[in-house]
Design an enzyme around this catalytic site. Structure first.
Site, short mmCIF file in Angstrom:
data_model
loop_
_atom_site.label_atom_id
_atom_site.label_comp_id
_atom_site.label_asym_id
_atom_site.label_seq_id
_atom_site.Cartn_x
_atom_site.Cartn_y
_atom_site.Cartn_z
N LYS A 195 58.15 55.93 -19.67
CA LYS A 195 58.93 57.16 -19.44
C LYS A 195 60.38 56.98 -19.91
CE LYS A 195 58.12 57.03 -15.02
NZ LYS A 195 57.34 55.78 -14.97
N ARG A 229 58.75 62.68 -7.26
CA ARG A 229 57.90 61.52 -7.06
C ARG A 229 56.71 61.83 -6.14
NH1 ARG A 229 60.37 57.52 -10.10
NH2 ARG A 229 59.97 55.44 -9.32
N ARG A 236 59.92 43.34 -19.30
CA ARG A 236 60.93 44.38 -19.57
C ARG A 236 62.35 43.82 -19.41
NH1 ARG A 236 60.61 50.12 -16.61
NH2 ARG A 236 60.57 48.89 -14.70
N ARG A 276 65.30 43.86 -14.33
CA ARG A 276 65.50 44.64 -13.12
C ARG A 276 65.08 43.85 -11.89
NH1 ARG A 276 63.09 50.60 -14.10
NH2 ARG A 276 62.37 50.18 -11.98
N ARG A 318 55.18 48.93 -5.87
CA ARG A 318 55.50 50.18 -6.58
C ARG A 318 54.24 50.88 -7.04
NH1 ARG A 318 58.99 47.53 -10.76
NH2 ARG A 318 59.08 49.51 -11.86
P1 ADP Z 1 59.81 53.04 -12.96
O1 ADP Z 1 60.30 53.76 -14.19
O2 ADP Z 1 59.56 51.59 -13.22
O3 ADP Z 1 58.71 53.73 -12.26
P2 ADP Z 1 62.24 54.06 -11.73
O4 ADP Z 1 63.38 53.55 -12.52
O5 ADP Z 1 61.83 55.46 -11.94
O6 ADP Z 1 61.03 53.04 -11.93
O7 ADP Z 1 62.51 53.86 -10.17
C1 ADP Z 1 62.95 52.63 -9.64
C2 ADP Z 1 63.10 52.76 -8.14
O8 ADP Z 1 64.10 53.74 -7.84
C3 ADP Z 1 61.86 53.25 -7.39
O9 ADP Z 1 60.98 52.18 -7.06
C4 ADP Z 1 62.48 53.89 -6.15
O10 ADP Z 1 62.88 52.92 -5.20
C5 ADP Z 1 63.74 54.53 -6.71
N1 ADP Z 1 63.51 55.91 -7.15
C6 ADP Z 1 63.58 56.41 -8.42
N2 ADP Z 1 63.34 57.72 -8.43
C7 ADP Z 1 63.10 58.08 -7.14
C8 ADP Z 1 62.78 59.32 -6.50
N3 ADP Z 1 62.63 60.45 -7.19
N4 ADP Z 1 62.61 59.30 -5.15
C9 ADP Z 1 62.76 58.18 -4.44
N5 ADP Z 1 63.05 56.99 -4.97
C10 ADP Z 1 63.23 56.93 -6.32
P1 ADP Z 2 58.89 53.41 -17.27
O1 ADP Z 2 60.22 54.10 -17.40
O2 ADP Z 2 57.74 54.38 -17.30
O3 ADP Z 2 58.83 52.49 -16.08
P2 ADP Z 2 59.72 51.89 -19.64
O4 ADP Z 2 60.06 52.92 -20.66
O5 ADP Z 2 60.84 51.20 -18.97
O6 ADP Z 2 58.68 52.50 -18.55
O7 ADP Z 2 58.78 50.82 -20.37
C1 ADP Z 2 58.26 49.67 -19.68
C2 ADP Z 2 58.22 48.49 -20.64
O8 ADP Z 2 57.23 48.72 -21.65
C3 ADP Z 2 59.51 48.23 -21.41
O9 ADP Z 2 59.64 46.84 -21.57
C4 ADP Z 2 59.30 48.92 -22.75
O10 ADP Z 2 60.03 48.30 -23.80
C5 ADP Z 2 57.80 48.75 -22.97
N1 ADP Z 2 57.15 49.88 -23.66
C6 ADP Z 2 57.40 51.21 -23.47
N2 ADP Z 2 56.58 51.96 -24.24
C7 ADP Z 2 55.80 51.10 -24.91
C8 ADP Z 2 54.73 51.27 -25.89
N3 ADP Z 2 54.34 52.48 -26.27
N4 ADP Z 2 54.15 50.15 -26.37
C9 ADP Z 2 54.55 48.91 -25.96
N5 ADP Z 2 55.53 48.70 -25.06
C10 ADP Z 2 56.16 49.77 -24.55
#
Ligand code: ADP
Ligand code: ADP
Ligand code: ZN
Length: 215
Positions: free
Chosen positions: A16, A91, A130, A163, A174
């Protein structure tokens, strides 16, 4: 003209964040990433950041009232813009109701939800490798999308970081939270016929093209 509203949804590691920046700039949308906004607050040790950190480090959701307050301030600041892309919000079903309420106040509504789908194995491989740029929020993967030089951001030169919540036990938590809280929201969007499913296993550029063609 009314602002367009799009939501990116999918499990942690689906891609995302990687997609959000490019799509927002391609479509001239304001990007609202709750994860990035919260991490920013954690970094600056704001009142919100200190509270948020205690939840984020455990892989739990930050209390909804705190997140929605932050979102509302962001929408207000950008009202009248071409569109909004939400990454990481809503979420769960209750956040979605609150979003609908907020949007209604501005006479707006969600146009479409883009769901990025990936397998469980993919999630673990992606998250354990990542790296992110704490400054410009660029996302890297040490195998699939490594930085050009050492562990420095290609875009701004900042030292990349892992992270705090990309640890195996927190990733597991998560994923549990995703299945228990977010999956029911995905099912709800599916029933409403508002979701477009994208295969997130493909290369980033292909995923991007597919999303853009659906907006
Ligand atoms: P990922 O992309 O790996 O799913 P995010 O960066 O979106 O992770 O979120 C990281 C953390 O931030 C979550 O595990 C949660 O603790 C918090 N978080 C992010 N967005 C929300 C939301 N909309 N509501 C509650 N907590 C959130
Ligand atoms: P999210 O926001 O959904 O948690 P991220 O965009 O942070 O996901 O991506 C998670 C990890 O996967 C990062 O290390 C990113 O560089 C890698 N990644 C994202 N998209 C792809 C893809 N299409 N193919 C391979 N690796 C990817
Ligand atoms: Zn950077």
């Amino acid at each position: 003209m009314k602002s367009k509203i799009y939501i990116l949804i999918g499990p942690p590691g689906a891609g995302k964040g990687t997609q959000a920046k490019n799509i927002a700039s391609n479509k001239d949308f304001v990007l609202i990433s709750t994860g990035d906004l919260l991490r920013d607050n954690v970094g600056r040790k704001t009142e919100l950041g200190v509270i948020a950190k205690s939840y984020m480090d455990k892989g739990e959701l930050v209390p909804t009232e705190l997140v929605t307050k932050m979102i509302k301030a962001n929408i207000k600041q950008n009202i009248g813009k071409n569109g909004f892309l939400f990454d990481g919000f809503p979420r769960d079903l209750s956040q979605n109701s609150l979003l609908d309420e907020m949007l209604k106040e501005f006479d707006l509504e969600v146009d479409r939800i883009i769901y990025i789908d990936v397998k469980n194995e993919t999630i673990y491989e992606r998250l354990t490798n990542r790296r992110i740029c704490p400054k410009c929020k660029d996302v890297y993967h040490m195998k699939y999308n490594p930085p050009k030089k050492d562990e420095l951001c290609d875009n701004c030169g900042e030292q990349l970081i892992t992270r705090d919540d990309d640890k195996l036990d927190v990733i597991k938590k998560r994923l549990d939270v995703y299945h228990n809280s977010t999956q029911p929201l995905v099912d709800y969007f599916e029933k409403m016929g508002k979701i477009t499913k994208i295969n997130g296993e493909k290369a980033p550029k292909e995923v991007e093209a597919e999303i853009i063609s659906n907006i």
